[in-house]
Motif scaffolding. Structure first.
Motif, mmCIF file in Angstrom:
data_model
loop_
_atom_site.group_PDB
_atom_site.id
_atom_site.type_symbol
_atom_site.label_atom_id
_atom_site.label_comp_id
_atom_site.label_asym_id
_atom_site.label_seq_id
_atom_site.Cartn_x
_atom_site.Cartn_y
_atom_site.Cartn_z
ATOM 1 N N VAL A 1 -22.681 102.383 -0.254
ATOM 2 C CA VAL A 1 -23.847 101.534 0.025
ATOM 3 C C VAL A 1 -25.150 102.246 -0.342
ATOM 4 C CG1 VAL A 1 -25.179 100.514 1.918
ATOM 5 C CG2 VAL A 1 -22.770 99.962 1.651
ATOM 6 N N ALA A 2 -25.216 103.544 -0.075
ATOM 7 C CA ALA A 2 -26.424 104.286 -0.446
ATOM 8 C C ALA A 2 -26.374 104.576 -1.949
ATOM 9 C CB ALA A 2 -26.501 105.587 0.346
ATOM 10 N N SER A 3 -27.379 104.108 -2.646
ATOM 11 C CA SER A 3 -27.370 104.215 -4.107
ATOM 12 C C SER A 3 -27.623 105.660 -4.555
ATOM 13 C CB SER A 3 -28.471 103.305 -4.642
ATOM 14 O OG SER A 3 -28.430 103.266 -6.034
ATOM 15 N N THR A 4 -26.845 106.128 -5.508
ATOM 16 C CA THR A 4 -27.037 107.490 -6.027
ATOM 17 C C THR A 4 -27.079 107.466 -7.552
ATOM 18 O OG1 THR A 4 -24.636 107.798 -5.828
ATOM 19 C CG2 THR A 4 -26.012 108.718 -4.064
ATOM 20 N N LYS A 5 -25.903 107.181 -8.143
ATOM 21 C CA LYS A 5 -25.854 107.257 -9.613
ATOM 22 C C LYS A 5 -26.659 106.141 -10.267
ATOM 23 C CE LYS A 5 -21.403 104.844 -10.074
ATOM 24 N NZ LYS A 5 -20.106 104.874 -10.752
ATOM 25 N N ALA A 6 -26.843 105.027 -9.555
ATOM 26 C CA ALA A 6 -27.653 103.954 -10.152
ATOM 27 C C ALA A 6 -29.097 104.436 -10.295
ATOM 28 C CB ALA A 6 -27.590 102.693 -9.302
ATOM 29 N N PHE A 7 -29.574 105.203 -9.297
ATOM 30 C CA PHE A 7 -30.951 105.706 -9.350
ATOM 31 C C PHE A 7 -31.160 106.582 -10.592
ATOM 32 C CE2 PHE A 7 -33.979 109.151 -8.293
ATOM 33 C CZ PHE A 7 -35.132 108.388 -8.101
ATOM 34 N N THR A 8 -30.270 107.543 -10.800
ATOM 35 C CA THR A 8 -30.469 108.432 -11.957
ATOM 36 C C THR A 8 -30.287 107.651 -13.264
ATOM 37 O OG1 THR A 8 -28.235 109.264 -11.484
ATOM 38 C CG2 THR A 8 -30.060 110.678 -10.892
ATOM 39 N N GLY A 9 -29.382 106.664 -13.251
ATOM 40 C CA GLY A 9 -29.221 105.817 -14.447
ATOM 41 C C GLY A 9 -30.493 105.026 -14.731
ATOM 42 N N GLN A 10 -31.095 104.498 -13.676
ATOM 43 C CA GLN A 10 -32.337 103.720 -13.858
ATOM 44 C C GLN A 10 -33.451 104.605 -14.418
ATOM 45 O OE1 GLN A 10 -32.611 102.511 -9.795
ATOM 46 N NE2 GLN A 10 -31.469 100.608 -10.077
ATOM 47 N N VAL A 11 -33.544 105.818 -13.849
ATOM 48 C CA VAL A 11 -34.600 106.727 -14.309
ATOM 49 C C VAL A 11 -34.356 107.091 -15.779
ATOM 50 C CG1 VAL A 11 -35.653 109.009 -13.991
ATOM 51 C CG2 VAL A 11 -35.095 107.605 -11.988
ATOM 52 N N ALA A 12 -33.100 107.350 -16.131
ATOM 53 C CA ALA A 12 -32.800 107.716 -17.527
ATOM 54 C C ALA A 12 -33.184 106.576 -18.473
ATOM 55 C CB ALA A 12 -31.320 108.058 -17.672
ATOM 56 N N VAL A 13 -32.891 105.344 -18.072
ATOM 57 C CA VAL A 13 -33.244 104.198 -18.918
ATOM 58 C C VAL A 13 -34.766 104.088 -19.045
ATOM 59 C CG1 VAL A 13 -33.314 101.671 -18.914
ATOM 60 C CG2 VAL A 13 -31.145 102.844 -18.646
ATOM 61 N N LEU A 14 -35.451 104.320 -17.961
ATOM 62 C CA LEU A 14 -36.924 104.245 -18.011
ATOM 63 C C LEU A 14 -37.497 105.337 -18.909
ATOM 64 C CD1 LEU A 14 -37.399 103.331 -14.272
ATOM 65 C CD2 LEU A 14 -38.276 101.962 -16.169
ATOM 66 N N VAL A 15 -36.874 106.521 -18.882
ATOM 67 C CA VAL A 15 -37.323 107.598 -19.775
ATOM 68 C C VAL A 15 -37.132 107.151 -21.227
ATOM 69 C CG1 VAL A 15 -36.848 109.959 -20.583
ATOM 70 C CG2 VAL A 15 -36.841 109.472 -18.126
ATOM 71 N N MET A 16 -35.947 106.612 -21.517
ATOM 72 C CA MET A 16 -35.674 106.194 -22.902
ATOM 73 C C MET A 16 -36.645 105.104 -23.338
ATOM 74 S SD MET A 16 -31.524 106.223 -23.223
ATOM 75 C CE MET A 16 -30.975 105.557 -21.677
ATOM 76 N N LEU A 17 -36.886 104.165 -22.439
ATOM 77 C CA LEU A 17 -37.787 103.054 -22.768
ATOM 78 C C LEU A 17 -39.203 103.570 -23.038
ATOM 79 C CD1 LEU A 17 -38.269 99.990 -22.964
ATOM 80 C CD2 LEU A 17 -38.690 99.973 -20.499
ATOM 81 N N ALA A 18 -39.683 104.451 -22.157
ATOM 82 C CA ALA A 18 -41.051 104.952 -22.312
ATOM 83 C C ALA A 18 -41.178 105.779 -23.589
ATOM 84 C CB ALA A 18 -41.442 105.779 -21.092
ATOM 85 N N LEU A 19 -40.142 106.549 -23.889
ATOM 86 C CA LEU A 19 -40.190 107.353 -25.122
ATOM 87 C C LEU A 19 -40.234 106.452 -26.352
ATOM 88 C CD1 LEU A 19 -37.549 110.149 -24.333
ATOM 89 C CD2 LEU A 19 -39.988 110.501 -24.756
ATOM 90 N N ALA A 20 -39.324 105.474 -26.388
ATOM 91 C CA ALA A 20 -39.231 104.608 -27.566
ATOM 92 C C ALA A 20 -40.513 103.798 -27.737
ATOM 93 C CB ALA A 20 -38.024 103.693 -27.433
ATOM 94 N N LEU A 21 -41.015 103.274 -26.623
ATOM 95 C CA LEU A 21 -42.223 102.443 -26.681
ATOM 96 C C LEU A 21 -43.450 103.295 -27.026
ATOM 97 C CD1 LEU A 21 -42.883 99.479 -26.268
ATOM 98 C CD2 LEU A 21 -43.325 99.943 -23.856
ATOM 99 N N GLY A 22 -43.495 104.489 -26.457
ATOM 100 C CA GLY A 22 -44.625 105.392 -26.713
ATOM 101 C C GLY A 22 -44.720 105.735 -28.196
ATOM 102 N N LEU A 23 -43.571 105.989 -28.806
ATOM 103 C CA LEU A 23 -43.577 106.326 -30.234
ATOM 104 C C LEU A 23 -44.059 105.123 -31.046
ATOM 105 C CD1 LEU A 23 -42.712 108.689 -32.180
ATOM 106 C CD2 LEU A 23 -40.723 107.274 -32.671
#
Ligand code: G6P
Length: 626
Positions: A416-438
């Protein structure tokens, strides 16, 4: 919130239903119940229902059912997260109509149930529970009796009068060979067995993966009649026939077991290096030379112009996903120089927010079913904004409602306590920000490439961080005594402080607050004494020296400091009572490592306190009520 399972076919239904409930127990565990249909013994004779219900967990239901005859090839079952009425047996599902003709299981809330109840009471209906669900089954029964026992029609007429959310499965005593299901704003999946000779019903696909990978996700206000040997009869609330679209789900059955770990949560914590690799596969491309590194996101191509031209980005989410959103804000602001707001979906939906047609609304959700996040999406769509989903559960409502998006691909998360979803979400946000920033030209190509190299190294660094588990297990013994604690961090580590505090609250029932470290002196410092553990995120990044000053302020008041530090740090070690080391990385990637010790700490404290880590009291994993 509440799990529904159903089966109709040629196998024994009971074991399938019970195993299904066990897999859905993360959705609620206040009570559980099952209804098996017994056909009439002679031709033309009406069948009967064998119903078993119990308070508490599915294991209790299973023990009770052992004394009953649960044989039969059709049935429905439910695990409840209480909304209307106590979690007692009377309020447990399935509920049966007063005539005894119909039984129902329901997930969601019928908001106008009280008024319907009063109307039915005037017509002589008597109620045995406090639930909105019993009202619904009585209403269906009312139409059923008046229309010559046409169940689909009765369900349609009843649901047309209901406001709110529902996923339901209904069976009829007189016609035991089929199940009628419907949904609105609560998830419902129909699994199709080989040659359509059997059907599986569930709130998500996990209970049926063992039997079939072919599923149909019902859309809002759709009703399906599932009957072995026949195609699914799918209509909408208006009675029009709808097209049945079959999806293939790609979930490995081993992902649904604990795989030797004592709890799903621990398994999911330890899976994170592999999950991040899955999340980045095909998206983070390392070139032979660093300058050839790239991020490939198909979602960016799909809606390229709208993403690039968006002036404002609004992130909506709840719980842990909201914490990931706070990190997303910093990433997008830093790398893309776009204004980003992060909103609790529950507040956003009722606040008459300013949304422009050229805005992008990013909805973050592990389950893809959170009612408030779905409602926020609806609002964004009405305003004409682009909806970008960051979701884990493939085919979930938020994934389907989004214009485009990125799956985090970390596999089913059952604790019930989210763990791997959190790190997955952060990783996706990193990828999105990098791709969009470029793309926007706000991010220097060299920094882009270097960050990709660092991102690709994160799974191995996570693995290293997880080696601190035994040390944290020992450390946890000291911290179980606490009844309050503070989590402090700055910059990218501030949302991690919030997330660490949430983890502790959720599973160990210790009150914990997360704060930006500098805010401590504006109030929380008054709480500090020798008994109060204070967790500092003090990795070697921006504002490191300032964090050290904050630590000294706590030390001066005898506070007990536990600090998460970068490997080789000596300075903090002189101040903090205990330290946990994480490998060095970039500031914007720090949350992917610094959250791991906090997840492990909360886990071990809860285990030491003898608490049910995977199913903490009062919580549910998928919050499909507002
Ligand atoms: C519940 C869960 C949390 C989760 C939140 C949002 O409260 O217990 O772990 O963060 O819902 O859920 P979502 O599926 O939208 O991420």
């Amino acid at each position: 919130m509440c799990g529904i399972v159903g089966y109709v076919g040629n196998r024994q239904a009971f074991p399938i239903l019970i195993e299904g409930l066990e897999k859905l127990e993360y959705r609620g565990y206040d009570s559980a119940g099952v209804c098996i249909l017994k056909p009439g013994i002679a031709y033309g004779q009406t069948g009967s229902f064998e119903i078993v219900k119990s308070e508490g967990r599915v294991s209790r239901l299973k023990a009770l059912a052992a004394e009953k005859d649960t044989s039969g090839t059709c049935g429905i079952a439910h695990t409840r997260w209480a909304t209307h009425g106590d979690p007692c047996t009377a309020n447990a599902h399935p509920h049966v109509s007063m005539s005894g003709s119909l039984a129902i299981v329901h997930n969601g809330i019928i908001e106008n149930y009280q008024i319907i109840k009063e109307q039915l009471q005037k017509r002589g209906y008597v109620f045995m529970s406090e639930t909105d669900t019993e009202v619904l089954v009585q209403l269906i029964d009312y139409y059923y009796k008046s229309n010559g026992h046409e169940l689909v029609d009765a369900v349609r007429r009843a649901l047309s009068r209901c406001f709110g959310a529902y996923a339901i499965a209904v069976v009829e005593r007189e016609n035991p060979g089929h199940i009628v299901v419907a949904r609105k704003a609560s998830p419902l999946v129909v699994g199709i067995g080989a040659d359509t000779d059997e059907f599986f019903i569930a709130s998500d696909a996990t209970p049926m993966i063992e039997y079939t990978h072919s599923v149909v996700y019902l859309d809002d206000e759709q009703i399906a009649d599932v009957r072995p040997g026949k195609d699914i009869f799918l209509t909408n609330l208006g009675g029009d026939k709808a097209t049945v679209t079959v999806h293939e789900v790609d979930v490995d059955i081993s992902m649904l077991s604990k795989g030797g770990y004592p709890h799903f949560m621990l398994k999911e914590i330890f899976e994170q290096p592999d999950c991040l690799r899955d999340c980045m596969r095909g998206r983070v491309i390392l070139g032979d030379k660093e300058e050839d590194n790239r991020i490939v996101l198909s979602a960016l191509n799909q809606c390229h112009d709208r993403l690039v031209n968006a002036k404002n980005i609004i992130i909506v989410a709840c719980g842990t996903s909201w914490h990931a959103g706070l990190i997303g804000k910093q990433l997008i602001e830093q790398l893309c120089r776009r204004r980003v707001e992060v909103e609790y979906a529950s507040e956003f939906r009722y606040r008459n927010p300013v949304i422009e047609a050229d805005d992008v609304v990013i909805a973050i959700s592990q389950s893809g079913e959170t009612a408030d996040t779905l409602a926020a999406i609806e609002l964004a769509k009405q305003a004409g904004a682009l909806v970008f989903g960051i979701v884990n559960v493939v085919g979930s409502s938020i994934a389907r409602e989004s214009d485009t998006g990125i799956y985090i691909h970390v596999g089913p998360e059952l604790g019930v306590a989210s763990t791997k979803a959190f790190t997955g979400q952060v990783a996706v946000l990193v990828m999105l920000a990098l791709a969009l920033g470029l793309e926007l030209g706000t991010l220097d190509k060299k920094e882009y490439c270097r960050t990709i190299t660092e991102l690709a190294a994160i799974p191995d660094k996570m693995k290293k961080t997880l080696q601190t588990n035994d040390y944290i297990k020992d450390l946890a013994k000291i911290y179980t005594y606490a009844s309050n604690s503070l989590y402090l961090g700055r910059g990218y580590n501030y949302p991690v402080a919030l997330e660490g505090a949430l983890k502790l609250k959720e599973i160990s029932y210790i009150h914990a607050e997360g704060y930006p470290a500098a805010e401590m002196k504006h109030g929380p410092i008054a709480l500090v004494d020798a008994n109060m553990p204070i967790v500092f995120l003090a990795t070697h990044h921006q504002l490191y020296q300032k964090i050290i000053s904050n630590m000294r302020e706590v030390l001066a008041r005898n506070g007990r400091i536990l600090a998460i530090v970068t490997e080789g740090d000596d300075e903090v070690k002189k101040i903090a009572r205990d330290t946990i080391e994480v490998p060095p990385t970039l500031a914007m990637l720090a949350p992917l490592l610094s959250v791991l010790p906090l997840q492990m700490l909360a886990y071990h404290i809860a285990v030491l306190k003898g608490l049910d880590v995977d199913m903490p009291r009062n919580l549910a994993k998928s919050v499909t009520v507002e």
